[in-house]
Write a protein that holds these residues in place. Sequence first.
Motif, PDB file in Angstrom:
ATOM      1  N   ALA A  43       0.841  -1.263  -0.133  1.00 43.45           N
ATOM      2  CA  ALA A  43      -0.029  -0.070   0.033  1.00 43.45           C
ATOM      3  C   ALA A  43       0.747   1.143  -0.090  1.00 43.45           C
ATOM      4  O   ALA A  43       0.374   2.384  -0.760  1.00 43.45           O
ATOM      5  N   GLU A  44       1.942   1.155   0.558  1.00 50.03           N
ATOM      6  CA  GLU A  44       2.749   2.338   0.970  1.00 50.03           C
ATOM      7  C   GLU A  44       3.548   2.799  -0.399  1.00 50.03           C
ATOM      8  O   GLU A  44       3.531   3.892  -0.926  1.00 50.03           O
ATOM      9  N   GLN A  66       0.857   4.125  -2.987  1.00 51.26           N
ATOM     10  CA  GLN A  66       0.537   5.508  -2.719  1.00 51.26           C
ATOM     11  C   GLN A  66       1.571   6.549  -3.149  1.00 51.26           C
ATOM     12  O   GLN A  66       1.278   7.485  -3.378  1.00 51.26           O
ATOM     13  N   ARG A  67       2.732   5.950  -3.344  1.00 51.47           N
ATOM     14  CA  ARG A  67       3.792   6.844  -3.990  1.00 51.47           C
ATOM     15  C   ARG A  67       3.567   7.459  -5.441  1.00 51.47           C
ATOM     16  O   ARG A  67       4.150   8.333  -5.873  1.00 51.47           O
ATOM     17  N   LEU A  93      -4.469   4.814  -8.004  1.00 55.49           N
ATOM     18  CA  LEU A  93      -3.561   3.981  -7.718  1.00 55.49           C
ATOM     19  C   LEU A  93      -3.258   2.859  -8.724  1.00 55.49           C
ATOM     20  O   LEU A  93      -4.200   2.381  -8.934  1.00 55.49           O
ATOM     21  N   ALA A 133       0.287   7.931  -6.655  1.00 55.43           N
ATOM     22  CA  ALA A 133      -1.052   8.306  -6.666  1.00 55.43           C
ATOM     23  C   ALA A 133      -1.287   9.339  -7.935  1.00 55.43           C
ATOM     24  O   ALA A 133      -0.502  10.486  -7.887  1.00 55.43           O
ATOM     25  N   LYS A 151      -6.166  10.728  -7.090  1.00 59.15           N
ATOM     26  CA  LYS A 151      -6.689   9.494  -6.396  1.00 59.15           C
ATOM     27  C   LYS A 151      -6.769   8.303  -6.922  1.00 59.15           C
ATOM     28  O   LYS A 151      -7.130   7.414  -6.144  1.00 59.15           O
TER      29      LYS A 151
END
Length: 206
Positions: free
Chosen positions: A122-123, A126-127, A134, A129, A132
């Motif tokens: 997930a992390e 998110q980098r 992914l 995005a 909104k």
Amino acid sequence: MAEPIRTTEALEALYGRPGSASLNKVAHRMTPLYRKWIMASKFCVLSTVGPNGTDGSPRGDAGPVVTELDPQTLAMPDWRGNNRLDSLRNIVEDGRISLMFMVPGSNTVVRLNGRAWLTADAEMLQRFARDKHLPRTVIIIEIGEIYTQCARALLRSGTWSGGDESAGLPTPGEILAEQTDGAEGGKPYDDAWAPRAARTMWSDPD
């Protein structure tokens, strides 16, 4: 039928030894100048190999097509495509990959060979995005070697100087109609493609 070349010795006898520059330009990690070049590239071709054969996939982004995690490691988000997953299946089965980075107007191609693996962390997602959205996964690329490719191929083909040469070529809709005997594709497919692509540029529609 033409006679195949069956040994590397026979092949090398035809071509001779590579020049020293061809060998000395190879790096095994990101260097300041290779970093500058690769970070200017918004487009590359990703090549993979797996148990069912090889695959070559175009990859592009609004900014650099890859992100540097450290001098030995790059990351590439996997944005929305056709869900065939040919490259991703290959990476899961066999991590060997090659990349060809290109920049419009430059006849230089920077090549990278290495190994890759996929993550849905997930992390990490998110980098990357975008509005909104992914990516579904990120390709982590471990650098084996980086080097520049001789410019002659792009010079011979006039890739950046020929202008638009696509007039008269079949469209994706026409090709799909041919492959399905008209069951899918055609002009309705082509007409719907541009707005559909604009809506789902980064990920699946809501």
